[in-house]
Design a protein around this motif. Structure first.
Motif, PDB file in Angstrom:
ATOM      1  N   ARG A   1      50.581  22.754  68.406  1.00 46.77           N
ATOM      2  CA  ARG A   1      51.560  21.704  68.092  1.00 46.77           C
ATOM      3  C   ARG A   1      50.715  20.260  67.077  1.00 46.77           C
ATOM      4  NH1 ARG A   1      52.590  16.169  69.625  1.00 46.77           N
ATOM      5  NH2 ARG A   1      54.836  15.951  69.110  1.00 46.77           N
ATOM      6  N   LYS A   2      49.757  20.431  67.744  1.00 47.42           N
ATOM      7  CA  LYS A   2      49.094  19.509  66.303  1.00 47.42           C
ATOM      8  C   LYS A   2      49.006  20.475  65.237  1.00 47.42           C
ATOM      9  CE  LYS A   2      45.573  17.118  68.223  1.00 47.42           C
ATOM     10  NZ  LYS A   2      44.112  16.952  68.316  1.00 47.42           N
ATOM     11  N   LEU A   3      48.812  21.265  65.291  1.00 49.48           N
ATOM     12  CA  LEU A   3      48.256  22.093  63.755  1.00 49.48           C
ATOM     13  C   LEU A   3      50.080  22.546  63.022  1.00 49.48           C
ATOM     14  CD1 LEU A   3      45.401  24.414  64.878  1.00 49.48           C
ATOM     15  CD2 LEU A   3      45.433  22.209  63.167  1.00 49.48           C
ATOM     16  N   CYS A   4      50.125  22.599  63.655  1.00 48.41           N
ATOM     17  CA  CYS A   4      52.162  22.278  62.770  1.00 48.41           C
ATOM     18  C   CYS A   4      52.581  21.160  62.348  1.00 48.41           C
ATOM     19  CB  CYS A   4      53.283  22.259  63.759  1.00 48.41           C
ATOM     20  SG  CYS A   4      53.141  23.991  65.039  1.00 48.41           S
ATOM     21  N   GLU A   5      53.443  21.812  60.747  1.00 46.91           N
ATOM     22  CA  GLU A   5      53.453  20.140  59.864  1.00 46.91           C
ATOM     23  C   GLU A   5      54.713  19.273  60.644  1.00 46.91           C
ATOM     24  OE1 GLU A   5      55.375  22.768  56.579  1.00 46.91           O
ATOM     25  OE2 GLU A   5      53.072  23.455  56.117  1.00 46.91           O
ATOM     26  N   ALA A   6      55.082  19.768  61.436  1.00 42.69           N
ATOM     27  CA  ALA A   6      56.465  18.919  62.172  1.00 42.69           C
ATOM     28  C   ALA A   6      56.205  18.838  63.183  1.00 42.69           C
ATOM     29  CB  ALA A   6      57.376  19.393  62.280  1.00 42.69           C
ATOM     30  N   PRO A   7      54.815  18.337  64.122  1.00 44.67           N
ATOM     31  CA  PRO A   7      54.804  18.526  65.557  1.00 44.67           C
ATOM     32  C   PRO A   7      55.979  17.767  66.444  1.00 44.67           C
ATOM     33  CG  PRO A   7      53.175  16.922  64.731  1.00 44.67           C
ATOM     34  CD  PRO A   7      53.325  17.380  63.424  1.00 44.67           C
ATOM     35  N   GLU A   8      56.402  16.416  65.711  1.00 45.51           N
ATOM     36  CA  GLU A   8      57.479  16.057  66.605  1.00 45.51           C
ATOM     37  C   GLU A   8      58.818  16.189  66.884  1.00 45.51           C
ATOM     38  OE1 GLU A   8      58.513  16.216  61.737  1.00 45.51           O
ATOM     39  OE2 GLU A   8      57.007  15.871  63.075  1.00 45.51           O
ATOM     40  N   LYS A   9      59.061  17.227  66.140  1.00 50.18           N
ATOM     41  CA  LYS A   9      60.039  18.943  66.898  1.00 50.18           C
ATOM     42  C   LYS A   9      59.761  19.612  67.879  1.00 50.18           C
ATOM     43  CE  LYS A   9      61.562  18.626  61.476  1.00 50.18           C
ATOM     44  NZ  LYS A   9      62.371  19.138  60.713  1.00 50.18           N
ATOM     45  N   ILE A  10      58.024  19.526  68.376  1.00 51.23           N
ATOM     46  CA  ILE A  10      58.057  20.527  69.666  1.00 51.23           C
ATOM     47  C   ILE A  10      57.764  19.456  70.304  1.00 51.23           C
ATOM     48  CG2 ILE A  10      56.065  22.053  70.307  1.00 51.23           C
ATOM     49  CD1 ILE A  10      55.295  22.734  66.907  1.00 51.23           C
ATOM     50  N   GLY A  11      58.346  19.844  71.603  1.00 47.30           N
ATOM     51  CA  GLY A  11      57.829  19.330  73.027  1.00 47.30           C
ATOM     52  C   GLY A  11      56.673  20.508  73.892  1.00 47.30           C
ATOM     53  N   PHE A  12      57.104  20.603  75.267  1.00 50.47           N
ATOM     54  CA  PHE A  12      56.216  21.579  76.421  1.00 50.47           C
ATOM     55  C   PHE A  12      57.630  21.611  77.299  1.00 50.47           C
ATOM     56  CE2 PHE A  12      52.244  19.540  74.337  1.00 50.47           C
ATOM     57  CZ  PHE A  12      51.899  20.897  73.261  1.00 50.47           C
ATOM     58  N   CYS A  13      57.028  22.937  77.822  1.00 52.43           N
ATOM     59  CA  CYS A  13      57.918  23.181  79.015  1.00 52.43           C
ATOM     60  C   CYS A  13      56.805  23.498  79.989  1.00 52.43           C
ATOM     61  CB  CYS A  13      59.007  23.988  78.737  1.00 52.43           C
ATOM     62  SG  CYS A  13      59.147  25.444  80.676  1.00 52.43           S
ATOM     63  N   PHE A  14      56.808  22.914  81.757  1.00 52.46           N
ATOM     64  CA  PHE A  14      55.851  23.064  82.328  1.00 52.46           C
ATOM     65  C   PHE A  14      56.347  24.207  83.316  1.00 52.46           C
ATOM     66  CE2 PHE A  14      53.430  22.665  86.512  1.00 52.46           C
ATOM     67  CZ  PHE A  14      51.831  22.966  85.449  1.00 52.46           C
ATOM     68  N   ASP A  15      55.562  25.552  83.087  1.00 48.49           N
ATOM     69  CA  ASP A  15      56.119  26.191  84.429  1.00 48.49           C
ATOM     70  C   ASP A  15      55.132  26.618  85.551  1.00 48.49           C
ATOM     71  OD1 ASP A  15      56.499  29.322  85.641  1.00 48.49           O
ATOM     72  OD2 ASP A  15      58.568  29.147  84.556  1.00 48.49           O
ATOM     73  N   THR A  16      55.408  25.922  86.588  1.00 47.61           N
ATOM     74  CA  THR A  16      54.695  26.147  87.711  1.00 47.61           C
ATOM     75  C   THR A  16      54.535  27.285  88.433  1.00 47.61           C
ATOM     76  OG1 THR A  16      56.749  26.077  89.623  1.00 47.61           O
ATOM     77  CG2 THR A  16      55.675  24.093  88.995  1.00 47.61           C
ATOM     78  N   CYS A  17      54.936  28.607  88.277  1.00 49.55           N
ATOM     79  CA  CYS A  17      54.330  29.434  88.479  1.00 49.55           C
ATOM     80  C   CYS A  17      53.474  30.224  87.403  1.00 49.55           C
ATOM     81  CB  CYS A  17      55.864  30.617  88.994  1.00 49.55           C
ATOM     82  SG  CYS A  17      55.393  32.151  89.283  1.00 49.55           S
ATOM     83  N   HIS A  18      53.606  30.049  86.620  1.00 48.80           N
ATOM     84  CA  HIS A  18      53.047  30.266  85.517  1.00 48.80           C
ATOM     85  C   HIS A  18      51.427  29.924  85.328  1.00 48.80           C
ATOM     86  CE1 HIS A  18      55.936  31.695  82.677  1.00 48.80           C
ATOM     87  NE2 HIS A  18      56.351  31.985  83.402  1.00 48.80           N
ATOM     88  N   ALA A  19      51.995  28.661  86.128  1.00 51.80           N
ATOM     89  CA  ALA A  19      50.471  28.073  85.852  1.00 51.80           C
ATOM     90  C   ALA A  19      49.561  28.024  87.419  1.00 51.80           C
ATOM     91  CB  ALA A  19      50.332  26.003  86.087  1.00 51.80           C
ATOM     92  N   PHE A  20      50.068  28.764  88.329  1.00 51.21           N
ATOM     93  CA  PHE A  20      49.801  28.970  89.342  1.00 51.21           C
ATOM     94  C   PHE A  20      48.957  30.689  89.044  1.00 51.21           C
ATOM     95  CE2 PHE A  20      50.372  30.378  94.101  1.00 51.21           C
ATOM     96  CZ  PHE A  20      48.868  29.159  94.318  1.00 51.21           C
ATOM     97  N   SER A  21      49.291  31.251  88.226  1.00 49.24           N
ATOM     98  CA  SER A  21      49.272  32.483  88.717  1.00 49.24           C
ATOM     99  C   SER A  21      48.125  32.163  87.485  1.00 49.24           C
ATOM    100  CB  SER A  21      50.593  33.161  87.565  1.00 49.24           C
ATOM    101  OG  SER A  21      50.345  32.909  86.090  1.00 49.24           O
ATOM    102  N   CYS A  22      47.474  31.581  86.324  1.00 46.96           N
ATOM    103  CA  CYS A  22      46.514  32.334  86.165  1.00 46.96           C
ATOM    104  C   CYS A  22      45.757  30.162  86.539  1.00 46.96           C
ATOM    105  CB  CYS A  22      46.289  31.579  84.302  1.00 46.96           C
ATOM    106  SG  CYS A  22      47.375  29.643  83.350  1.00 46.96           S
ATOM    107  N   GLY A  23      45.357  29.739  87.400  1.00 41.22           N
ATOM    108  CA  GLY A  23      45.161  29.272  87.789  1.00 41.22           C
ATOM    109  C   GLY A  23      44.320  27.556  86.769  1.00 41.22           C
ATOM    110  N   LEU A  24      45.882  27.391  85.922  1.00 40.97           N
ATOM    111  CA  LEU A  24      45.695  26.252  85.362  1.00 40.97           C
ATOM    112  C   LEU A  24      46.375  25.244  86.518  1.00 40.97           C
ATOM    113  CD1 LEU A  24      46.125  23.963  82.841  1.00 40.97           C
ATOM    114  CD2 LEU A  24      48.447  25.315  82.359  1.00 40.97           C
TER     115      LEU A  24
END
Length: 281
Positions: free
Chosen positions: A162-185
């Motif tokens: 996001r930080k390296l993109c030219e328009a970071p203000e147009k980007i947000g995040f979606c946090f998936d709990t199952c995805h995060a659990f699958s990798c240990g995040l």
């Protein structure tokens, strides 16, 4: 807390919003078009406007999810052009419906390219798409599932792209709990570390939606199989409790992508509201 689920648009965008309201949901997610196609949809603008007005009147939040074939790391020029036009179409539909934005999977490592070039490809794709986009709807990058260390599974990767993109203000995040659990995040026990890192990196400042899913497999096995929040999943109710009650997640919609054939979403939303609905972070 704001709870909702993924809904069909078979009765239109307004129909999905009305279904969310009938379920006593405070939010919903939808595919803006055929979930298996990258074709550009000539959508019903009137229906979308009615959806936007209804959601505003009833204080319902909505978010769209890009179709399954969408990839920020396309393998050839034809797929690249298809994805760009498709995502611009998704953003247009999301904007017309008054949605927060469109959820997009982070992307996959391209096997025949050096690792750094896969990240560069994601940034190039986002730059090209967002250079043509002037609306308020955002692209919402979703964390990937996988084994620990798999491409797109860390907050550092998401934030840096996001930080390296030219328009970071147009980007947000979606946090998936199952995805995060699958990798240990997020393994259910390290919520303090997750929140500390998310705050330090600025990830939580840009978090717009949570995909609220239990897991049919234990943490760090790299398996992405969703399970109902309350039931035989590997994420315990007490572990969800810590996440839901964290102040950093206040006012963010928690969207179910759980198997509705196991527990109907209407019933699951009711259970969520009974458990956490009155919680004020």
């Amino acid at each position: 807390m704001i709870f909702g689920c993924h809904l069909s648009i078979k009765d239109g965008y307004l129909g999905a919003a009305k279904q969310a309201y009938s379920m006593n949901a405070g939010a919903f997610q939808y595919f803006p078009k055929n979930p298996r196609s990258l074709s550009v949809k000539d959508f019903n603008h009137h229906d979308a406007a009615l959806c936007k007005a209804f959601c505003k009147e009833k204080s319902i939040l909505s978010v769209s999810h890009s179709p399954y074939p969408t990839s920020l790391t396309p393998i050839n020029e034809q797929k690249r052009n298809q994805v760009i036009q498709s995502l611009l179409n998704d953003l247009e539909i999301s904007e017309a419906c008054g949605s927060i934005g469109v959820v997009v999977h982070f992307g996959k490592e391209v096997s025949h390219l050096p690792l750094l070039e896969s990240y560069q490809l994601i940034i190039e794709m986002l730059n090209e798409i967002l250079s043509e986009w002037e609306g308020n709807a955002k692209i919402l990058l979703e964390n990937n599932p996988g084994l620990p260390g798999t491409f797109g599974t860390t907050l550092e990767e998401l934030v840096q792209v996001r930080k390296l993109c030219e328009a970071p203000e147009k980007i947000g995040f979606c946090f998936d709990t199952c995805h995060a659990f699958s990798c240990g995040l997020w393994d259910g026990e390290n919520v303090g570390i997750l929140l500390e890192k998310g705050t330090e990196l600025g990830y939580l400042d840009e978090l717009k939606v949570v995909h609220f899913n239990n897991s049919k497999y234990d943490t760090r096995l790299g398996k992405d199989r969703h399970a109902p929040i309350f039931g035989p999943g590997y994420i315990r109710e007490t572990q969800f409790d810590q996440l839901v009650k964290s102040p950093q997640f206040a006012n963010i919609p928690f969207i179910l992508e759980t198997p509705k054939e196991e527990i109907p979403h209407e019933k699951e939303i009711q259970l969520l509201q009974e458990k956490w609905g009155d919680h004020l972070s």
